[in-house]
Design an enzyme around this catalytic site. Sequence first.
Site, PDB file in Angstrom:
ATOM      1  N   LYS A  93     -11.364   1.226  -5.451  1.00  0.00           N
ATOM      2  CA  LYS A  93     -10.390   1.170  -6.554  1.00  0.00           C
ATOM      3  C   LYS A  93      -9.882  -0.285  -6.749  1.00  0.00           C
ATOM      4  O   LYS A  93      -9.780  -1.234  -5.956  1.00  0.00           O
ATOM      5  CB  LYS A  93      -9.177   2.035  -5.992  1.00  0.00           C
ATOM      6  N   SER A 168      -3.613   7.802  -9.216  1.00  0.00           N
ATOM      7  CA  SER A 168      -3.815   6.855  -9.752  1.00  0.00           C
ATOM      8  C   SER A 168      -5.291   6.322  -9.573  1.00  0.00           C
ATOM      9  O   SER A 168      -5.846   5.528 -10.056  1.00  0.00           O
ATOM     10  CB  SER A 168      -2.969   5.705  -9.850  1.00  0.00           C
ATOM     11  N   SER A 192      -1.876   9.594  -4.953  1.00  0.00           N
ATOM     12  CA  SER A 192      -2.950   9.255  -5.822  1.00  0.00           C
ATOM     13  C   SER A 192      -4.293   9.047  -5.057  1.00  0.00           C
ATOM     14  O   SER A 192      -5.250   8.737  -5.848  1.00  0.00           O
ATOM     15  CB  SER A 192      -2.354   7.726  -6.061  1.00  0.00           C
TER      16      SER A 192
END
Lengths: 478, 71
Positions: A93, A168, A192
């Site tokens: 990420k 996210s 997330s």
Amino acid sequence: MAVERGRGLGARPVSEPFPPTIAQAAPEIRAGRLSPVALVELCLARIARHDGHLRSFLLVAADEARAAARQAEAEIARGRWRGPLHGIPVAIKDAIDTAGLRTTFGSRVFADRVPAEDAEVVARLRRAGAVILGKLECHEFCLGGPALDAFAPPARNPWNPEVYAGGSSSGAGVAVAAGLCLGAIGTDTGGSVRIPAALNAIAAHKPTYGLASNHGIHPLAQSLDHPGPMAWTTEDCALILAAIMGPDPRDAATLGVVPRGDVASPGAEVKGLRIGVVRNFSDGPDLGTPEVNANLEEVAATLGRMGARISEVVLPDLWDYTVANTTIMSSEAFLNNAPWLRASPEKVSAFTRGRMFLGSFVRAEDYLRAQRLRRRLAAATREAMRDVDAIVCAGTLAPPAPVASMQKFYYLRRPLITAPFNLLGMPALSTCTGFDAQGLPMAAQVAAPPLDDALVLRIGRAWERATPWRDRRPVLPA
Amino acid sequence: MDETSPPRALDLAAFRALAEANGLRMGEAELAELHAAHGVLAALLARLDAPGIRAEEPWPSSAAEAWERGR
């Protein structure tokens, strides 16, 4: 090139090979029957073929990945196998630093930022021999999505590209589901890793707070942030977690955190385990949909048939956890991003700006009240769970909305079923529990007291072995 | 909140003044949208006023510590 195909793929039409799972690939790589170079080339080919549409990667480090794969292959050929992640292609990420690879936190503010040092979790992946394929799209600063005016457009849900892919860690959820990588590391402050896992039909584990280091990860809210593995299976999440967890002197929250049991090999048996079903999180006015609640009942019934001792656990009002989490997160998020929010708001997407600005209005006394509520909720949750080993609840309350319809402050209108486990630092896994009438994934969460990550992973592994959901992959455009 | 606490919700003028004091720059439409969201948040924050939250307890230093101290 011979590549191990995932189990069950013969049961449905396929147009291209998905990669194997980590657990499937590892013994083949160790034995020299599967080449890390070939595995990386498969992932790169799938990225080239599908990611123009899916938009899960912000940066593909093809040359670096090929070099790392060649090194892994050479080491293994010399008898130096580092473990199950050796030669395995994974992705990171973009909130997490990767040395020499641009890391933007999903924002124009850091569009050209190239960190010199890996985040600790990335360094541990590399020491384990994993191959870093690249950086994955994420909501801006892990809070601002899905913003259509963001630095990078939101990743597309491979099950239906018009609906939300979760966040996210959106790129991670999409990339794993689409078979573009075998695993990923995301971050989770209010859900997330688990929300994109739920909406993409993959597995993701938010560990006990402090089990894995946050060093080198852009903070959203330090007391709620957790890096966590995301993969097609819980078994793979366990293997990734075992590689990245452990004390880090540069993250004080990791010191003294010793998990119970064997995280890497947690077992896959639920017989005799006492599992509490938390219905009150999703069964009530303006909570879960009838389909979500019916799915949870099916999960409970199946776990019961598998030999678990099922009972009901009633936890405090989900809104209490949500408000405490949101108050703490909003305040800390604003502080962590205040310099550029004040100096260069035009560089931040409107979504992110609004959400972050809101945190600046939280009074100190309310932040402190939220911490006190947090303590009360920890005590109440512990008391409610005194007769069970673990709990299971819904993974989300509703199917994903069309991305184009999502409004900036939608999160204030509905409680967040993932938030309790961030607030209390409890390990929590999201695993696929079926598909709804629209063909969209459904999920449940398994959670347990802090330090019982192995128990949570054991339940997830048992569930996935007993159910057919790991055999169903999204059908991607040719 | 106790009886001496000012209300959480603010009128638009007070909200604008506070935004400026906080160093936040935005247009009027965005300010109005944020003000409306703040009103929603202010209503939610009423949950922090529930009885039973003991003021004399220390802050949790970690989630695991908070869990253990619940014994």
